[in-house]
Design a protein around this motif. Structure first.
Motif, PDB file in Angstrom:
ATOM      1  N   ARG A  88       0.831  -1.207   0.000  1.00  0.00           N
ATOM      2  CA  ARG A  88       0.000   0.000   0.000  1.00  0.00           C
ATOM      3  C   ARG A  88       0.867   1.260   0.000  1.00  0.00           C
ATOM      4  O   ARG A  88       0.589   2.224  -0.734  1.00  0.00           O
ATOM      5  CB  ARG A  88      -0.931  -0.012   1.207  1.00  0.00           C
ATOM      6  CG  ARG A  88      -2.039  -1.060   1.106  1.00  0.00           C
ATOM      7  CD  ARG A  88      -2.798  -1.174   2.407  1.00  0.00           C
ATOM      8  NE  ARG A  88      -3.894  -2.140   2.297  1.00  0.00           N
ATOM      9  CZ  ARG A  88      -4.559  -2.639   3.333  1.00  0.00           C
ATOM     10  NH1 ARG A  88      -4.250  -2.240   4.563  1.00  0.00           N
ATOM     11  NH2 ARG A  88      -5.539  -3.518   3.145  1.00  0.00           N
ATOM     12  N   ILE A  89       1.905   1.266   0.823  1.00  0.00           N
ATOM     13  CA  ILE A  89       2.802   2.421   0.866  1.00  0.00           C
ATOM     14  C   ILE A  89       3.527   2.576  -0.465  1.00  0.00           C
ATOM     15  O   ILE A  89       3.663   3.682  -1.003  1.00  0.00           O
ATOM     16  CB  ILE A  89       3.814   2.270   2.016  1.00  0.00           C
ATOM     17  CG1 ILE A  89       3.091   2.248   3.360  1.00  0.00           C
ATOM     18  CG2 ILE A  89       4.839   3.402   1.971  1.00  0.00           C
ATOM     19  CD1 ILE A  89       3.994   1.952   4.540  1.00  0.00           C
ATOM     20  N   TRP A  90       3.985   1.451  -1.022  1.00  0.00           N
ATOM     21  CA  TRP A  90       4.723   1.470  -2.289  1.00  0.00           C
ATOM     22  C   TRP A  90       3.875   2.074  -3.404  1.00  0.00           C
ATOM     23  O   TRP A  90       4.360   2.868  -4.212  1.00  0.00           O
ATOM     24  CB  TRP A  90       5.162   0.056  -2.639  1.00  0.00           C
ATOM     25  CG  TRP A  90       5.998  -0.053  -3.867  1.00  0.00           C
ATOM     26  CD1 TRP A  90       5.605  -0.513  -5.094  1.00  0.00           C
ATOM     27  CD2 TRP A  90       7.374   0.290  -4.016  1.00  0.00           C
ATOM     28  NE1 TRP A  90       6.646  -0.479  -5.995  1.00  0.00           N
ATOM     29  CE2 TRP A  90       7.749   0.015  -5.351  1.00  0.00           C
ATOM     30  CE3 TRP A  90       8.336   0.806  -3.141  1.00  0.00           C
ATOM     31  CZ2 TRP A  90       9.033   0.245  -5.829  1.00  0.00           C
ATOM     32  CZ3 TRP A  90       9.612   1.040  -3.624  1.00  0.00           C
ATOM     33  CH2 TRP A  90       9.951   0.752  -4.953  1.00  0.00           C
ATOM     34  N   ARG A  91       2.614   1.715  -3.448  1.00  0.00           N
ATOM     35  CA  ARG A  91       1.722   2.260  -4.470  1.00  0.00           C
ATOM     36  C   ARG A  91       1.558   3.764  -4.313  1.00  0.00           C
ATOM     37  O   ARG A  91       1.441   4.501  -5.301  1.00  0.00           O
ATOM     38  CB  ARG A  91       0.363   1.560  -4.404  1.00  0.00           C
ATOM     39  CG  ARG A  91       0.384   0.114  -4.915  1.00  0.00           C
ATOM     40  CD  ARG A  91      -0.929  -0.568  -4.659  1.00  0.00           C
ATOM     41  NE  ARG A  91      -0.943  -1.931  -5.201  1.00  0.00           N
ATOM     42  CZ  ARG A  91      -1.899  -2.821  -4.940  1.00  0.00           C
ATOM     43  NH1 ARG A  91      -2.913  -2.490  -4.133  1.00  0.00           N
ATOM     44  NH2 ARG A  91      -1.839  -4.032  -5.461  1.00  0.00           N
ATOM     45  N   CYS A  92       1.541   4.231  -3.080  1.00  0.00           N
ATOM     46  CA  CYS A  92       1.396   5.666  -2.836  1.00  0.00           C
ATOM     47  C   CYS A  92       2.644   6.453  -3.215  1.00  0.00           C
ATOM     48  O   CYS A  92       2.593   7.678  -3.361  1.00  0.00           O
ATOM     49  CB  CYS A  92       1.066   5.913  -1.363  1.00  0.00           C
ATOM     50  SG  CYS A  92      -0.588   5.374  -0.877  1.00  0.00           S
ATOM     51  N   LEU A  93       3.775   5.753  -3.361  1.00  0.00           N
ATOM     52  CA  LEU A  93       5.019   6.419  -3.749  1.00  0.00           C
ATOM     53  C   LEU A  93       5.166   6.518  -5.262  1.00  0.00           C
ATOM     54  O   LEU A  93       6.140   7.107  -5.748  1.00  0.00           O
ATOM     55  CB  LEU A  93       6.227   5.664  -3.173  1.00  0.00           C
ATOM     56  CG  LEU A  93       6.328   5.631  -1.644  1.00  0.00           C
ATOM     57  CD1 LEU A  93       7.544   4.821  -1.216  1.00  0.00           C
ATOM     58  CD2 LEU A  93       6.396   7.042  -1.069  1.00  0.00           C
ATOM     59  N   ASP A  94       4.212   5.975  -5.986  1.00  0.00           N
ATOM     60  CA  ASP A  94       4.228   6.047  -7.450  1.00  0.00           C
ATOM     61  C   ASP A  94       3.710   7.419  -7.877  1.00  0.00           C
ATOM     62  O   ASP A  94       2.520   7.716  -7.754  1.00  0.00           O
ATOM     63  CB  ASP A  94       3.348   4.926  -8.020  1.00  0.00           C
ATOM     64  CG  ASP A  94       3.283   4.951  -9.543  1.00  0.00           C
ATOM     65  OD1 ASP A  94       3.952   5.804 -10.158  1.00  0.00           O
ATOM     66  OD2 ASP A  94       2.570   4.109 -10.110  1.00  0.00           O
ATOM     67  N   TYR A  95       4.591   8.262  -8.391  1.00  0.00           N
ATOM     68  CA  TYR A  95       4.229   9.643  -8.733  1.00  0.00           C
ATOM     69  C   TYR A  95       3.160   9.697  -9.814  1.00  0.00           C
ATOM     70  O   TYR A  95       2.239  10.525  -9.755  1.00  0.00           O
ATOM     71  CB  TYR A  95       5.477  10.395  -9.187  1.00  0.00           C
ATOM     72  CG  TYR A  95       5.211  11.819  -9.601  1.00  0.00           C
ATOM     73  CD1 TYR A  95       4.738  12.759  -8.686  1.00  0.00           C
ATOM     74  CD2 TYR A  95       5.434  12.233 -10.917  1.00  0.00           C
ATOM     75  CE1 TYR A  95       4.490  14.068  -9.070  1.00  0.00           C
ATOM     76  CE2 TYR A  95       5.197  13.538 -11.303  1.00  0.00           C
ATOM     77  CZ  TYR A  95       4.718  14.454 -10.369  1.00  0.00           C
ATOM     78  OH  TYR A  95       4.472  15.748 -10.745  1.00  0.00           O
ATOM     79  N   THR A  96       3.233   8.813 -10.798  1.00  0.00           N
ATOM     80  CA  THR A  96       2.249   8.804 -11.881  1.00  0.00           C
ATOM     81  C   THR A  96       0.862   8.492 -11.346  1.00  0.00           C
ATOM     82  O   THR A  96      -0.127   9.138 -11.697  1.00  0.00           O
ATOM     83  CB  THR A  96       2.631   7.761 -12.952  1.00  0.00           C
ATOM     84  OG1 THR A  96       3.934   8.075 -13.459  1.00  0.00           O
ATOM     85  CG2 THR A  96       1.626   7.781 -14.095  1.00  0.00           C
ATOM     86  N   THR A  97       0.776   7.479 -10.469  1.00  0.00           N
ATOM     87  CA  THR A  97      -0.508   7.117  -9.863  1.00  0.00           C
ATOM     88  C   THR A  97      -1.026   8.258  -8.999  1.00  0.00           C
ATOM     89  O   THR A  97      -2.221   8.560  -8.982  1.00  0.00           O
ATOM     90  CB  THR A  97      -0.368   5.845  -9.018  1.00  0.00           C
ATOM     91  OG1 THR A  97       0.040   4.768  -9.858  1.00  0.00           O
ATOM     92  CG2 THR A  97      -1.687   5.485  -8.346  1.00  0.00           C
ATOM     93  N   LEU A  98      -0.118   8.895  -8.271  1.00  0.00           N
ATOM     94  CA  LEU A  98      -0.515   9.985  -7.389  1.00  0.00           C
ATOM     95  C   LEU A  98      -1.109  11.148  -8.166  1.00  0.00           C
ATOM     96  O   LEU A  98      -2.080  11.772  -7.740  1.00  0.00           O
ATOM     97  CB  LEU A  98       0.698  10.466  -6.587  1.00  0.00           C
ATOM     98  CG  LEU A  98       0.413  11.464  -5.468  1.00  0.00           C
ATOM     99  CD1 LEU A  98      -0.437  10.816  -4.385  1.00  0.00           C
ATOM    100  CD2 LEU A  98       1.711  11.982  -4.880  1.00  0.00           C
ATOM    101  N   ARG A  99      -0.558  11.444  -9.335  1.00  0.00           N
ATOM    102  CA  ARG A  99      -1.091  12.530 -10.159  1.00  0.00           C
ATOM    103  C   ARG A  99      -2.500  12.207 -10.636  1.00  0.00           C
ATOM    104  O   ARG A  99      -3.330  13.111 -10.797  1.00  0.00           O
ATOM    105  CB  ARG A  99      -0.177  12.784 -11.354  1.00  0.00           C
ATOM    106  CG  ARG A  99       1.114  13.499 -11.008  1.00  0.00           C
ATOM    107  CD  ARG A  99       1.851  13.937 -12.255  1.00  0.00           C
ATOM    108  NE  ARG A  99       2.145  12.822 -13.142  1.00  0.00           N
ATOM    109  CZ  ARG A  99       2.666  12.944 -14.352  1.00  0.00           C
ATOM    110  NH1 ARG A  99       2.927  14.147 -14.826  1.00  0.00           N
ATOM    111  NH2 ARG A  99       2.918  11.881 -15.084  1.00  0.00           N
ATOM    112  N   ARG A 100      -2.767  10.915 -10.876  1.00  0.00           N
ATOM    113  CA  ARG A 100      -4.107  10.526 -11.341  1.00  0.00           C
ATOM    114  C   ARG A 100      -5.109  10.481 -10.199  1.00  0.00           C
ATOM    115  O   ARG A 100      -6.297  10.624 -10.412  1.00  0.00           O
ATOM    116  CB  ARG A 100      -4.026   9.153 -12.021  1.00  0.00           C
ATOM    117  CG  ARG A 100      -3.272   9.152 -13.345  1.00  0.00           C
ATOM    118  CD  ARG A 100      -3.586   7.904 -14.131  1.00  0.00           C
ATOM    119  NE  ARG A 100      -3.243   6.708 -13.402  1.00  0.00           N
ATOM    120  CZ  ARG A 100      -2.127   6.014 -13.584  1.00  0.00           C
ATOM    121  NH1 ARG A 100      -1.229   6.439 -14.486  1.00  0.00           N
ATOM    122  NH2 ARG A 100      -1.885   4.908 -12.910  1.00  0.00           N
TER     123      ARG A 100
END
Length: 232
Positions: free
Chosen positions: A215-227
């Protein structure tokens, strides 16, 4: 144990943990954490310096959100590696259960696996928390019950790391002791007959659950965070 192969799939040369992470750049897809963990060799997990050049002091200020997120990736990987090592170092205290059945899924790299109910029940009375398996668990499969981590290091052929992707849910149609796993490599399935004519056993033990890490790793994905700004 004998390797059960399907379709004659080849396997790319394994890169070490630092290469797996440092080889990524902004133009590539965000790496899957489970795939990264399963790519780690025992030497990677035991190497306290594997992320030494990547873990930096986290600054108080950042130029942008991307650099902020990036500063936490390597520390998270190092924390996960250290926790896996801690579990392996105490392997003699882990509750190993016997695998009653395992088979690779058709046209897939995943495996169906089941544990002996009697073994689960016996172990659960002694160590209920350490024996309870669930989706997100990292487990170790071995044809022996190692006494220490050196037993694994000296006989790499005898073990495999796997991630539980499904199963063990009393609410679904599968038995509680039935699971689906993704393994670090082709599993040497326990179907080899030993010299005494008995089928060679296969055992499994829980190392840790990495759902929180994922879960933390996914939140560190900048592309996902922008979406999805709701992740902030």
């Amino acid at each position: 144990m004998t390797r059960r192969r399907r379709g004659g799939r080849g396997r790319a040369p394994r890169r070490n943990a630092e290469e797996e992470w440092s080889g990524k750049n902004a133009d590539e897809d965000w790496p899957n954490l489970v795939d990264m963990v399963l790519s780690w060799s025992l030497e990677d997990i035991m190497d306290e310096d594997v992320f030494k050049n990547k873990v930096k002091r986290i600054p108080f200020k950042f130029n942008n959100i991307e650099s902020y997120l990036g500063s936490y990736t390597s520390p998270l990987l190092e924390e996960l590696r250290a926790e896996m090592l801690s579990s392996l170092e105490s392997i003699s205290t882990l509750s190993f259960v016997k695998v009653s059945w395992i088979e690779q899924k058709k046209y897939s790299e995943a495996y169906d696996i089941a544990f002996e109910a009697d073994s689960l029940n016996t172990e659960s009375r002694n160590k209920p928390e350490s024996n309870r398996r669930s989706v997100g668990d990292i487990i170790i499969l071995s044809d022996v019950k190692p006494e220490n981590i050196s037993d694994i290091a000296q006989n790499v052929r005898s073990y495999c790391i796997a991630f539980i992707t499904d199963g063990g849910d009393e609410d679904d149609d599968s038995p509680p002791a039935m699971y689906v796993i993704k393994a670090s490599g082709q599993i040497e399935v326990a179907d080899e007959i030993s010299q005494d004519g008995k089928r060679r056993p296969l055992f499994a033990a829980h190392l840790l659950n990495i759902v929180t890490y994922i879960r933390i790793w996914r939140c560190l994905d900048y592309t996902t965070l922008r979406r999805n700004q709701n992740l902030i």
